[in-house]
Enzyme design. Structure first.
Site, PDB file in Angstrom:
ATOM      1  N   CYS A  76       0.574   6.334  -8.550  1.00 22.16           N
ATOM      2  CA  CYS A  76       0.745   4.974  -8.049  1.00 22.16           C
ATOM      3  C   CYS A  76       0.800   4.079  -9.539  1.00 22.16           C
ATOM      4  O   CYS A  76       2.080   4.090  -9.887  1.00 22.16           O
ATOM      5  CB  CYS A  76      -0.763   4.751  -7.527  1.00 22.16           C
ATOM      6  SG  CYS A  76      -0.864   3.373  -6.579  1.00 22.16           S
ATOM      7  N   HIS A 174      -1.018   8.752  -3.343  1.00 18.78           N
ATOM      8  CA  HIS A 174      -2.053   9.406  -3.806  1.00 18.78           C
ATOM      9  C   HIS A 174      -2.535  10.700  -3.292  1.00 18.78           C
ATOM     10  O   HIS A 174      -2.714  11.060  -2.567  1.00 18.78           O
ATOM     11  CB  HIS A 174      -3.662   8.714  -3.663  1.00 18.78           C
ATOM     12  CG  HIS A 174      -3.545   7.125  -4.264  1.00 18.78           C
ATOM     13  ND1 HIS A 174      -3.961   7.133  -5.631  1.00 18.78           N
ATOM     14  CD2 HIS A 174      -3.150   6.077  -3.878  1.00 18.78           C
ATOM     15  CE1 HIS A 174      -3.877   6.061  -6.072  1.00 18.78           C
ATOM     16  NE2 HIS A 174      -3.399   5.141  -4.924  1.00 18.78           N
ATOM     17  N   GLU A 176      -4.259  13.156  -4.487  1.00 19.89           N
ATOM     18  CA  GLU A 176      -5.772  13.321  -4.141  1.00 19.89           C
ATOM     19  C   GLU A 176      -6.461  12.862  -3.015  1.00 19.89           C
ATOM     20  O   GLU A 176      -7.603  13.274  -2.874  1.00 19.89           O
ATOM     21  CB  GLU A 176      -6.347  12.837  -5.504  1.00 19.89           C
ATOM     22  CG  GLU A 176      -6.635  11.466  -5.532  1.00 19.89           C
ATOM     23  CD  GLU A 176      -5.545  10.626  -6.042  1.00 19.89           C
ATOM     24  OE1 GLU A 176      -5.798   9.302  -5.862  1.00 19.89           O
ATOM     25  OE2 GLU A 176      -4.479  11.001  -6.281  1.00 19.89           O
TER      26      GLU A 176
END
Length: 192
Positions: A76, A174, A176
């Site tokens: 990001c 993202h 994650e």
């Protein structure tokens, strides 16, 4: 060891937790020696470009990161600061990717938040990932398509969902927070 760049922004703990789920230890640090000695580096990102770049400059990381030889993953804002320039705060980036970061038009559709499809993979980060997989985005700024584009997405206009140059990898989304697809992308990075 995996070094996660510390820059006084958000998202660091969620990246560290995702690595723990992959049985991988990491350290959150802004210590140049520790970063240089690490096997891989993750530069996560949630925050504002100019203040993050100021912190990196104060720690000498703005000049260290582009010289790293191990695999580096920007996420990001981390991806955006690896580029040449950013419209957010007219911020000069690290120039790893010779491309500019621009704000999405129009204002009423910003930020781009939620799940969206990525495709057109040209990087080992996406090995084993279905050609039209959804990942999680939260951003108001984007990198246009360029010679470094390693995956694409379309929100208002087509943009780079991922970039790659040599040992530098970067994703606008993202991983994650992107479920099994994100887990696979992180595993692929760990296996580089």
């Amino acid at each position: 060891m995996i070094a996660i760049i510390k820059y006084n922004g958000g998202n660091v703990s969620s990246v560290q937790n995702a690595l723990l789920q992959l049985n991988t230890d990491s350290v959150v640090t802004d210590d140049p020696e520790l970063i240089l000695k690490s096997d891989k580096v993750i530069f996560p990102g949630v925050g504002e470009a100019s203040s993050t770049m100021k912190h990196l400059t104060e720690k000498g990381l703005d000049t260290l990161i582009p010289t790293l030889r191990q695999p580096v993953l920007g996420i990001c804002l981390g991806m955006q600061l690896m580029c040449a320039e950013n419209e957010e705060g007219t911020t000069k980036g690290m120039g790893i990717f010779d491309t500019q970061v621009k704000r999405f038009p129009p204002e009423d559709l910003v930020p781009h938040m939620g799940w969206n499809t990525v495709s057109d993979f040209t990087s080992p980060l996406f090995s084993g990932v279905d050609a039209t997989s959804d990942v999680y985005f939260v951003h108001s700024y984007y990198c246009g398509l360029s010679a470094f584009t390693a995956a694409t997405c379309h929100y208002i206009l087509p943009f780079s969902a991922a970039l790659q140059k040599d040992n530098f990898y970067a994703v606008q989304f993202h991983p994650e927070k992107s479920g099994l697809v994100g887990r696979r992308i992180l595993e692929n990075f760990l296996n580089l």
